[in-house]
Design a protein around this motif. Sequence first.
Motif, PDB file in Angstrom:
ATOM      1  N   UNK A   1       0.885  -1.160   0.000  1.00 41.61           N
ATOM      2  CA  UNK A   1       0.000   0.000   0.000  1.00 41.61           C
ATOM      3  C   UNK A   1       0.927   1.215   0.000  1.00 41.61           C
ATOM      4  N   UNK A   2       1.223   1.717  -1.225  1.00 38.49           N
ATOM      5  CA  UNK A   2       2.318   2.679  -1.328  1.00 38.49           C
ATOM      6  C   UNK A   2       1.811   4.002  -1.900  1.00 38.49           C
ATOM      7  N   UNK A   3       2.173   5.098  -1.240  1.00 43.72           N
ATOM      8  CA  UNK A   3       1.781   6.425  -1.722  1.00 43.72           C
ATOM      9  C   UNK A   3       2.630   6.766  -2.943  1.00 43.72           C
ATOM     10  N   UNK A   4       1.970   7.211  -4.038  1.00 41.76           N
ATOM     11  CA  UNK A   4       2.731   7.516  -5.256  1.00 41.76           C
ATOM     12  C   UNK A   4       2.727   9.003  -5.601  1.00 41.76           C
ATOM     13  N   UNK A   5       2.147   9.826  -4.709  1.00 44.48           N
ATOM     14  CA  UNK A   5       2.271  11.276  -4.902  1.00 44.48           C
ATOM     15  C   UNK A   5       3.262  11.798  -3.862  1.00 44.48           C
TER      16      UNK A   5
ATOM     17  N   UNK B   1       2.242  -4.119   6.390  1.00 43.71           N
ATOM     18  CA  UNK B   1       3.494  -4.422   7.106  1.00 43.71           C
ATOM     19  C   UNK B   1       3.239  -4.716   8.575  1.00 43.71           C
ATOM     20  N   UNK B   2       2.007  -4.432   9.021  1.00 41.21           N
ATOM     21  CA  UNK B   2       1.707  -4.677  10.435  1.00 41.21           C
ATOM     22  C   UNK B   2       0.886  -5.940  10.636  1.00 41.21           C
ATOM     23  N   UNK B   3       0.993  -6.888   9.715  1.00 43.15           N
ATOM     24  CA  UNK B   3       0.244  -8.135   9.893  1.00 43.15           C
ATOM     25  C   UNK B   3      -0.569  -8.468   8.663  1.00 43.15           C
ATOM     26  N   UNK B   4      -1.374  -9.525   8.792  1.00 42.14           N
ATOM     27  CA  UNK B   4      -2.153 -10.043   7.672  1.00 42.14           C
ATOM     28  C   UNK B   4      -3.389  -9.170   7.461  1.00 42.14           C
ATOM     29  N   UNK B   5      -3.440  -8.450   6.342  1.00 40.68           N
ATOM     30  CA  UNK B   5      -4.580  -7.568   6.059  1.00 40.68           C
ATOM     31  C   UNK B   5      -5.397  -8.173   4.913  1.00 40.68           C
TER      32      UNK B   5
END
Length: 597
Positions: free
Chosen positions: A215-219, A427-431
């Motif tokens: 889940x990555x910010x691209x702006x 990154x904080x667990x299974x989502x």
Amino acid sequence: MAERKLLVLFGSQTGTAQDTAERIAREAKRRHFHCKVEALDSCDVANLINELLVVFVCATTGQGDPPDNMKMFWRFLFRKNLPPGSLCQLDYAVLGLGDSSYPKFNFVAKKLHKRVLQLGGNPLLPVALGDDQHDLGPDAVVDPWLLALWDKILALYPLPPGLEIISPDVRLPPKYTLHYLAEDSLHLDGGLLQPTAPRGIPSELHPFAAQMVSNQRVTAESHFQDVRLIEFDVTGSGITFRAGDVVMIQPQNCPEDVQQFCQLLRLDPDRRFVLKPTEPGTCLPALLPQPCTIRHLVTHYLDISCVPRRSFFELLSYFSTNELEREKLQEFSSAQGQEELYSYCNRPRRTILEALWDFPHTTCAIPPEYLLDLIPRIRPRAFSIASSLLVHPHRIQILMAVVRYKTRLSKPRRGLCSTWLASLNPEQGDVRVPLWVKKGGMKFPADPDTPVIMIGPGTGVAPFRAAIQERVAQGRRGNCLFFGCRQKSKDFYCQAEWEELVTKGFLTLFTAFSRDQEEKVYVQHHIRENRKLVWELLSSRSAHVYLAGGKAKQMPVAVAEALQSVLQMEGGLSPSEAEEHLTALERSQRFQSETWS
């Protein structure tokens, strides 16, 4: 005497048609009709020949398309082999919901009305064309049309002797009764809250719980808009898709809102209950486990963050113990109070939860069994898939702008789905995110030699990223992309990926960064500037043109005008010929657009 039975069938994309269908059903109950409400694709179409009285309520989506939940019905209805008189015993009426700013205004309702007439149906009234653009919304047409409809229906099916129309002051019974379970049965079958094992290909009724991988910010952090590239793992789901397809995501309410709602209504979130239909033949809501906790119901099912509709205030007024609140609620649900309601609800985009805060005496008096009548279910959200299975096997990527904007309310408005997705951190667990895939409106050419011209400003570039990945993986070179954004340094999505493809000769790229210079430059300016290339691709190489994007009503119009000017300046066509040529390209699916407002 003929049985007083009414069937209300709806085709709904955003829920307005369903809400209107349920309103008709309530009015039918007050007139002592046995009434059933169903989505068009859930009803047994072949049984229509046995129905005597049907009201169709249908929305029109996109470029004059039927909503998803009436697509199978639509295909069946237009089969060539249906006998002309097959619906001769049917009395019917069609109510359309549309938006007159679109060229194919209420196209589905008009076409449905005509087709049922062709099949022998007897129309009770001319088709109603509700319009979102009207100051009072579709109700400006719907209200008077319904009054006329009931006059017609009651003339054909008079009230049985000794029965009166149930007065609007009387509250109708809820759709379901809610039975709380004893505290001690708490842990016997806690496992029932687990979603059932997937059956076949994932669908709305059986979504796949996909793992969010990134889940990555691209702006840029300094950019006003937060846009994410999100990746899901769909290994083992059986999901397949092609460029142009759409992923449907089922969002949920945030824990703070759920807690507030339960406090306001004085509900214990851990109480468990089972639902029972009040009338035989009513289906239980799909996707709700039985038994269910209040917390699960509010988190996953009740759309407490949507803007309430008129029917919400109407039902709420029945529970009010406070004179002032009741008067206000009755005003909001009356035909005369619609402007007032619009200023209170729609203009500031006030949510159901916020409206409940404003009527505290009424809110704490709401009987829990009415919650499912009062609040609509959370609808899934659609996102263009931004990746290809050929490049990212077992993965689905989306390019998502986090919806956040200001109105005159002090708290900024937030989109339910985008805010929820943005808050998840793999990154904080299974989502896990419930999703499924459906066919999109865009079809890319099967012939490997056909070039494509893609026009995708902003996140509109998402389906083109999928198409370019797919086409490059197949070795196809004729890929031309017009991309527009505000600033090269802040919101140039997938920049490295595009530049690498340009270097390798797989992509011709034109970029418009509107705010990087004094004069604003948009994609349509580059289309005009590169008219020789565009004309050559269109005329000599039979290129297909695709347009995707939204936010501005002007963008699709400006792009169409730029394409017409290419046809005039390079192709020597007159303005009217250029317009006709573009329409012909649309008809033959060589020009496809997917735009939203």
